[in-house]
Design an enzyme around this catalytic site. Structure first.
Site, short mmCIF file in Angstrom:
data_model
loop_
_atom_site.label_atom_id
_atom_site.label_comp_id
_atom_site.label_asym_id
_atom_site.label_seq_id
_atom_site.Cartn_x
_atom_site.Cartn_y
_atom_site.Cartn_z
N GLU A 290 0.78 -1.22 0.01
CA GLU A 290 0.00 -0.04 -0.11
C GLU A 290 1.00 1.41 -0.03
O GLU A 290 0.56 2.53 -0.42
CB GLU A 290 -1.02 -0.06 1.35
CG GLU A 290 -0.35 -0.02 2.56
CD GLU A 290 0.10 -1.25 3.24
OE1 GLU A 290 0.06 -2.29 2.48
OE2 GLU A 290 0.39 -1.64 4.28
N ASP A 300 -4.72 -7.83 -2.70
CA ASP A 300 -5.24 -8.08 -1.61
C ASP A 300 -5.20 -9.50 -1.31
O ASP A 300 -5.69 -10.28 -1.99
CB ASP A 300 -6.63 -7.50 -1.54
CG ASP A 300 -7.56 -8.02 -0.48
OD1 ASP A 300 -6.91 -8.65 0.65
OD2 ASP A 300 -8.64 -8.04 -0.35
N GLN A 317 -2.85 -8.72 6.52
CA GLN A 317 -2.89 -7.84 5.17
C GLN A 317 -4.16 -7.55 4.87
O GLN A 317 -4.26 -6.24 4.54
CB GLN A 317 -2.02 -8.78 4.13
CG GLN A 317 -1.60 -7.64 3.10
CD GLN A 317 -2.44 -7.77 1.80
OE1 GLN A 317 -3.26 -8.40 1.71
NE2 GLN A 317 -1.94 -6.99 0.69
N GLU A 318 -5.04 -8.43 4.37
CA GLU A 318 -6.41 -7.93 4.10
C GLU A 318 -7.32 -7.10 4.92
O GLU A 318 -7.75 -5.86 4.62
CB GLU A 318 -7.38 -9.13 3.46
CG GLU A 318 -8.72 -8.94 3.24
CD GLU A 318 -9.49 -9.87 2.59
OE1 GLU A 318 -9.56 -10.96 3.07
OE2 GLU A 318 -9.99 -9.47 1.27
N GLU A 319 -7.18 -7.62 5.92
CA GLU A 319 -7.93 -6.62 7.16
C GLU A 319 -7.31 -5.33 7.27
O GLU A 319 -8.17 -4.58 7.39
CB GLU A 319 -8.06 -7.31 8.29
CG GLU A 319 -8.86 -8.53 8.38
CD GLU A 319 -7.99 -9.86 8.04
OE1 GLU A 319 -6.96 -9.96 7.75
OE2 GLU A 319 -8.89 -11.35 7.99
N ASN A 432 4.00 -11.90 -0.11
CA ASN A 432 3.99 -13.42 0.33
C ASN A 432 2.33 -13.77 0.37
O ASN A 432 1.95 -14.37 1.22
CB ASN A 432 4.43 -13.57 1.70
CG ASN A 432 6.04 -12.99 1.60
OD1 ASN A 432 6.72 -13.13 0.55
ND2 ASN A 432 6.60 -12.59 2.49
N TRP A 433 1.71 -13.62 -0.83
CA TRP A 433 0.28 -14.16 -1.03
C TRP A 433 0.19 -15.43 -0.47
O TRP A 433 0.93 -16.42 -0.91
CB TRP A 433 -0.10 -14.13 -2.51
CG TRP A 433 -1.51 -14.36 -2.76
CD1 TRP A 433 -2.69 -14.25 -2.43
CD2 TRP A 433 -1.75 -15.48 -3.83
NE1 TRP A 433 -3.83 -14.85 -3.00
CE2 TRP A 433 -3.25 -15.64 -3.75
CE3 TRP A 433 -0.99 -16.01 -4.76
CZ2 TRP A 433 -3.93 -16.46 -4.82
CZ3 TRP A 433 -1.74 -16.68 -5.42
CH2 TRP A 433 -3.15 -17.14 -5.68
N CYS A 435 0.93 -16.97 2.30
CA CYS A 435 1.90 -17.37 3.03
C CYS A 435 1.96 -17.14 4.58
O CYS A 435 2.98 -17.24 5.25
CB CYS A 435 3.30 -17.12 2.39
SG CYS A 435 3.41 -17.59 0.67
N1 AR6 Z 1 2.48 -5.52 2.24
C1 AR6 Z 1 3.45 -6.62 1.94
N2 AR6 Z 1 3.44 -7.92 2.45
C2 AR6 Z 1 2.55 -7.94 3.27
C3 AR6 Z 1 1.71 -6.95 4.04
C4 AR6 Z 1 1.89 -5.69 3.28
N3 AR6 Z 1 0.91 -4.51 3.74
N4 AR6 Z 1 1.22 -7.47 4.84
C5 AR6 Z 1 1.47 -8.66 5.13
N5 AR6 Z 1 2.35 -8.94 4.14
P1 AR6 Z 1 -1.55 -12.72 5.29
P2 AR6 Z 1 -2.44 -15.07 3.60
C6 AR6 Z 1 3.14 -10.33 4.03
O1 AR6 Z 1 -1.56 -13.75 6.32
O2 AR6 Z 1 -1.87 -15.91 4.17
C7 AR6 Z 1 -6.78 -12.87 5.99
O3 AR6 Z 1 -7.50 -13.00 7.26
C8 AR6 Z 1 3.58 -10.79 5.28
O4 AR6 Z 1 4.85 -11.66 4.96
O5 AR6 Z 1 -2.50 -11.68 5.35
O6 AR6 Z 1 -2.99 -14.95 2.04
C9 AR6 Z 1 -7.47 -13.13 4.70
O7 AR6 Z 1 -8.88 -12.64 4.91
C10 AR6 Z 1 2.35 -12.05 5.56
O8 AR6 Z 1 2.98 -13.01 6.42
O9 AR6 Z 1 -2.27 -13.40 3.93
C11 AR6 Z 1 -7.47 -14.63 4.55
O10 AR6 Z 1 -8.52 -15.06 5.46
C12 AR6 Z 1 2.02 -12.31 4.09
O11 AR6 Z 1 2.38 -11.14 3.60
C13 AR6 Z 1 -6.17 -14.80 4.98
O12 AR6 Z 1 -5.62 -13.86 6.10
C14 AR6 Z 1 0.78 -13.01 4.11
O13 AR6 Z 1 -0.34 -12.16 4.60
C15 AR6 Z 1 -5.12 -14.81 3.89
O14 AR6 Z 1 -3.78 -15.18 4.58
#
Ligand code: AR6
Length: 534
Positions: A290, A300, A317-319, A432-433, A435
């Site tokens: 962002e 997202d 991240q999403e929230e 890290n989508w 991850c």
């Molecule tokens: N910019 C770049 N990288 C980021 C950022 C950011 N702003 N924030 C986090 N990361 P995660 P998921 C990296 O766990 O595994 C939610 O509840 C950071 O390394 O949010 O796809 C959704 O609604 C982090 O560990 O994504 C879904 O239910 C990694 O991105 C679920 O989480 C993954 O972030 C998705 O989980």
């Protein structure tokens, strides 16, 4: 040590990545069968978009959002052994126009038009927020000043949102454009829990395949330890948003478009046969999507129910993105759960808050002044691409062919957005989508994203979120694959082989396996029947 070794980015210079600035954003603001506009066009740059049509048009069916102000929004009232039907909007208006000076009174008002939940709801978070988190002055300011403005905004619904809002249903490609003012009004209604049929989500309920939109679930959360204080911080973001949108000197003249896109089955890439080469990569351990992905397609890391746990316990991240850009929350009003080959794309949102920390340490850090440029239609050059990765209980499963293909299709559904538009080459800002909460492997997921970005002819800006080792390893892999002229199809074939090897051989990381396979040319003889169909 040379500069090159200490710098926190690698690959192509970021300034060389194509951005959307100055281009015509996709989709253009032209009403059509696929695009519903809820305001009058054209809009002048300084004018506030006007609701269209002029008069409220009431619709109460399965294809549109059921509006709180609909004359069909009735509920049964029992009085003296008789039951009668009351219009719920009348009750909403009546209850909200009475003085509300405490969180208890706010709860009571909300319950008055949600009487089914009289003994079921208790707004713990709301109460403790004012009792424990804010001081007296701040609490007074909320009830005397801000809440009446939020209520006023909510009650303007029938004049602000006059056209029925279509539901963005599974498999249907459709876009909805709303003015920022309309969005604020819808969010004020969500905050006050006025949306009918949106309070429960059991498997039999009408909106069970839709995310939450009313705030009742959020207000009911409990802050029983300091580890939960981030919930207060989430509420601060929402309040910050409402302060800004209701302030007398803020000009809310922007427009946001919410689109649902499904990859047409005829357009699913044949990954194994793809001859695409990897595109350019800028990778950094510094910054965030962002903050540093301006003008790019910002990913997202979504839940299939868009917004994930934003109105619950979630703060990853999403929230966080939804909290600092609350206009994203409106997508929860009308977006049905995403299917495997679908993405939701949101164009034009404004950022309202700054933050620090992550998950439990998340903190609101004050007002953010969004200086992202806007286009001729008052849409900000900010595009969010919501794609949900799969959750992996057992890490091995992510290497199964069907899961590889699923994640490729999913990311491609997002990355191939607007392919015939002026923005077709705009770079993707990701990281890290899948991850974090979803427990995927960063080496695999980065590769899959590079592959679908290549398939969509887009460069990539990758943010490793502080991880310098990961930056180095993804960069080395990318450089290696480019130097060997490896195609997306060839990487696909190697990845399929990797799963077989996981089953039989001692553990080797996916990167090491790829280096080895390419050096020994092992992929060339490989074919997989299942994959030939896609
Ligand atoms: N910019 C770049 N990288 C980021 C950022 C950011 N702003 N924030 C986090 N990361 P995660 P998921 C990296 O766990 O595994 C939610 O509840 C950071 O390394 O949010 O796809 C959704 O609604 C982090 O560990 O994504 C879904 O239910 C990694 O991105 C679920 O989480 C993954 O972030 C998705 O989980």
């Amino acid at each position: 040590i040379s500069n090159d070794e200490t710098k926190n980015w690698k690959g192509i210079d970021k300034s060389l990545l194509p951005r959307s600035f100055g281009k015509q954003l996709f989709p253009s603001l032209i009403p059509s069968l696929d695009h519903t506009l809820l305001f009058k066009i054209p809009i002048g740059i300084s004018n506030i978009p006007e609701a269209y049509p002029k008069e409220y048009c009431d619709t109460w069916d399965d294809n549109h959002v059921k509006m709180p102000c609909s004359r069909h929004n009735l509920f049964l009232v029992h009085h003296n052994n008789k039951s009668s039907k009351k219009n719920r909007w009348d009750v909403i208006t009546y209850s909200l126009l009475k003085p509300i000076l405490s969180s208890e009174e706010l709860e009571k008002a909300i319950i008055s038009y949600n009487p089914k939940y009289k003994d079921k709801w208790r707004f713990y978070l709301l109460h403790s927020f004012f009792d424990e988190c804010l001081n007296e002055e701040e609490t007074e300011e909320f009830f005397n000043n801000l809440l009446p403005k939020i209520i006023n905004l909510a009650l303007q619904l029938p004049t602000l949102v006059t056209k029925p809002i279509p539901l963005l249903k599974q498999t249907h490609n459709h876009s909805i454009s709303l003015s920022q003012m309309q969005i604020a009004c819808l969010l004020a209604n969500a905050f006050l829990c006025t949306f009918p049929h949106r309070n429960v989500s059991n498997s039999k309920s009408e909106y069970s395949e839709y995310p939450y939109i009313n705030f009742n679930g959020f207000f009911q959360l409990m802050v029983n330890s300091s580890a939960n204080h981030y919930l207060y911080e989430k509420l601060k973001c929402i309040i910050c948003y409402f302060k800004k949108v209701t302030s007398a000197n803020s000009v809310l003249n922007g427009v946001v478009t919410y689109s649902r896109r499904r990859l047409p089955s005829g357009d699913l890439p044949y990954w194994l046969q793809s001859t695409k080469k990897l595109t350019n990569l800028y990778i950094t351990s510094d910054g965030t999507i962002e903050d540093n992905g301006d003008g790019m397609l910002q990913v997202d890391f979504a839940n299939k129910f868009i917004g994930g746990g934003v109105l619950g316990h979630g703060s990853v991240q999403e929230e966080i993105r939804f909290l600092i850009c609350p206009e994203l929350l409106v997508s929860q009003l009308f977006s049905e759960k995403m299917l495997h080959t679908e993405a939701i794309i949101i164009t034009g949102v404004e950022r309202f808050s700054d933050y620090s920390g992550y998950a439990n340490s998340f903190e609101w850090k004050g007002v953010h002044l969004d200086i992202t440029p806007i286009d001729d239609n008052n849409r900000r050059y900010t595009t969010i691409v919501a794609i949900d990765a799969l959750y992996y209980n057992d890490p091995k499963n992510q290497f199964k062919t069907k899961n590889l293909r699923r994640e490729l299709h999913k990311s491609f559904a997002g990355f191939s957005w607007g392919q015939d538009s002026e923005c077709s080459d705009v770079a993707i800002a990701t990281g890290n989508w899948g991850c974090g909460a979803f427990r995927g492997d960063c080496h695999l997921k980065s590769l899959l994203q590079l592959m679908s970005a290549a398939q969509a002819n887009r460069d990539v800006a990758y943010f490793t979120f502080g991880d310098t080792k990961l930056m180095d390893s993804i960069h080395s892999m990318h450089t290696f694959l480019k130097s060997k002229n490896i195609t997306v199809g060839e990487v696909s074939r190697i990845l399929i082989k990797y799963y077989a090897c996981l089953e039989t051989l001692p553990y080797v990381g996916v990167h090491d396996y790829i280096y080895d396979a390419i050096t020994n040319k092992a992929w060339q003889v490989f074919e997989n029947k299942e994959y030939q169909s896609g």
